[in-house]
Design a protein around this motif. Structure first.
Motif, PDB file in Angstrom:
ATOM      1  N   ASP A   1       0.902   7.234   1.520  1.00 41.13           N
ATOM      2  CA  ASP A   1      -0.796   6.774   2.078  1.00 41.13           C
ATOM      3  C   ASP A   1      -0.686   5.672   0.678  1.00 41.13           C
ATOM      4  OD1 ASP A   1      -3.475   6.516   2.811  1.00 41.13           O
ATOM      5  OD2 ASP A   1      -3.627   7.833   1.287  1.00 41.13           O
ATOM      6  N   ALA A   2      -1.430   4.880   0.259  1.00 42.13           N
ATOM      7  CA  ALA A   2      -1.722   4.083  -1.358  1.00 42.13           C
ATOM      8  C   ALA A   2      -2.386   5.079  -1.786  1.00 42.13           C
ATOM      9  CB  ALA A   2      -2.376   2.903  -0.644  1.00 42.13           C
ATOM     10  N   TYR A   3      -3.450   5.436  -1.169  1.00 43.83           N
ATOM     11  CA  TYR A   3      -4.381   6.423  -1.840  1.00 43.83           C
ATOM     12  C   TYR A   3      -4.488   7.962  -2.321  1.00 43.83           C
ATOM     13  CZ  TYR A   3      -9.396   7.563  -3.384  1.00 43.83           C
ATOM     14  OH  TYR A   3     -10.540   8.296  -3.482  1.00 43.83           O
ATOM     15  N   ASP A   4      -2.355   8.218  -1.738  1.00 41.92           N
ATOM     16  CA  ASP A   4      -2.575   9.647  -1.287  1.00 41.92           C
ATOM     17  C   ASP A   4      -3.374  10.650  -1.171  1.00 41.92           C
ATOM     18  OD1 ASP A   4      -0.627  11.174  -2.344  1.00 41.92           O
ATOM     19  OD2 ASP A   4      -1.311  12.040  -4.186  1.00 41.92           O
TER      20      ASP A   4
ATOM     21  N   TRP B   1       2.958  -9.763   1.368  1.00 40.44           N
ATOM     22  CA  TRP B   1       2.545  -8.761   3.034  1.00 40.44           C
ATOM     23  C   TRP B   1       2.585  -9.527   3.839  1.00 40.44           C
ATOM     24  CZ3 TRP B   1       2.274  -3.890   3.020  1.00 40.44           C
ATOM     25  CH2 TRP B   1       2.043  -2.796   4.456  1.00 40.44           C
TER      26      TRP B   1
ATOM     27  N   THR C   1      -1.637   2.205   4.472  1.00 44.53           N
ATOM     28  CA  THR C   1      -0.559   3.466   5.140  1.00 44.53           C
ATOM     29  C   THR C   1       1.057   2.499   4.963  1.00 44.53           C
ATOM     30  OG1 THR C   1      -0.708   3.671   7.185  1.00 44.53           O
ATOM     31  CG2 THR C   1      -1.797   5.356   5.933  1.00 44.53           C
TER      32      THR C   1
ATOM     33  N   GLU D   1       9.401   4.128  -4.951  1.00 45.08           N
ATOM     34  CA  GLU D   1       8.444   3.636  -4.011  1.00 45.08           C
ATOM     35  C   GLU D   1       8.451   2.680  -3.129  1.00 45.08           C
ATOM     36  OE1 GLU D   1       5.407   5.031  -3.287  1.00 45.08           O
ATOM     37  OE2 GLU D   1       6.755   7.031  -4.603  1.00 45.08           O
TER      38      GLU D   1
END
Length: 244
Positions: free
Chosen positions: A130-133, A42, A188, A120
């Motif tokens: 969004d990583a958490y959807d 990252w 995000t 993805e």
């Protein structure tokens, strides 16, 4: 020195293209299969976006203001800091610049796009998700991230030290972006810029990439609307400060 509208728009075009090459290029280097930077992490991505903002501000800040972001352009106009007559031309230049920058990323990583099977990972090199959807989480992250970016950038560039030393202020703005991606980018991406998300998402839908999956258009409004609203809030907070 006052520059012509053409020169200003060219600066916005090139500046936004540079942002996409450095930012989304860093994502492609990390996410796509068999690159030299595959799984670099990252921090590599955060550096890419930080430099992707720093260099255009250094290069073009004195010419066009180096908005390189429709949210910044609209918010400054709403706050009375920018001419409404220039808003549409600036945004068009930014969108076209984003397209040019993303196409450069696609061309330079072409074989890696064709080797990558994770949809993805491919989508991440074009736009945010969004990583958490969770769309509420998506919206809040993009709103507050852009809010922090706009307040920080305007303060640095217009306070006495920043106005006197544009290069130093530009470098600090780059570090603001770098810091935001490392601290608030987990949910995000983040986008913080409608041009950086919408146009690459459109290219994702158009380009013939194997295994690319869906472009997730049902949530595409979030990284457009949330940054604009966050930027407007940021401009109004900035105007509260004596420097404004």
């Amino acid at each position: 020195m006052e520059y012509s509208l053409f020169v200003k728009l060219a600066a916005e075009f090139v500046g936004t293209a540079v942002l996409l090459v450095f930012g989304n290029g860093a994502v492609a280097n990390v996410e796509l299969k068999n690159t030299k930077g595959h799984h670099a992490g990252w921090v590599n991505i955060a550096m890419g976006y930080g430099f992707g903002v720093m260099f255009p501000v250094l290069m073009f800040g004195a010419i066009s203001g180096a908005h390189i972001n429709p949210a910044m352009t609209i918010a400054q106009a709403v706050g009375g800091l920018f001419d409404w007559g220039l808003v549409l031309p600036y945004i068009v230049a930014q969108l076209l610049g984003a397209a040019a920058g993303q196409l450069i990323v696609y061309i330079t990583y072409y074989p890696h796009y064709h080797e990558t099977e994770e949809s993805e990972a491919i989508l991440a090199t074009f736009c945010t998700t969004d990583a958490y959807d969770n769309r509420v989480n998506y919206f809040l992250n993009e709103f507050f991230g852009t809010f922090m970016l706009v307040v920080g950038a305007l303060c640095c560039l217009t306070m006495p030290w920043g106005a006197q030393d544009h290069a130093a202020a530009s470098i600090v703005v780059g570090f603001i972006v770098w810091g935001l991606v490392t601290s608030m980018g987990g949910p995000t991406g983040p986008g913080l810029n409608p041009a950086r998300d919408f146009v690459p998402r459109l290219l994702h839908a158009i380009l013939p990439i194997p295994h690319k999956g869906t472009s997730r258009w049902s949530e595409a409004w979030i990284p457009v609307v949330a940054p604009i609203l966050g930027a407007i809030a940021g401009v109004f907070l900035y105007k509260v400060f004596p420097v404004a």
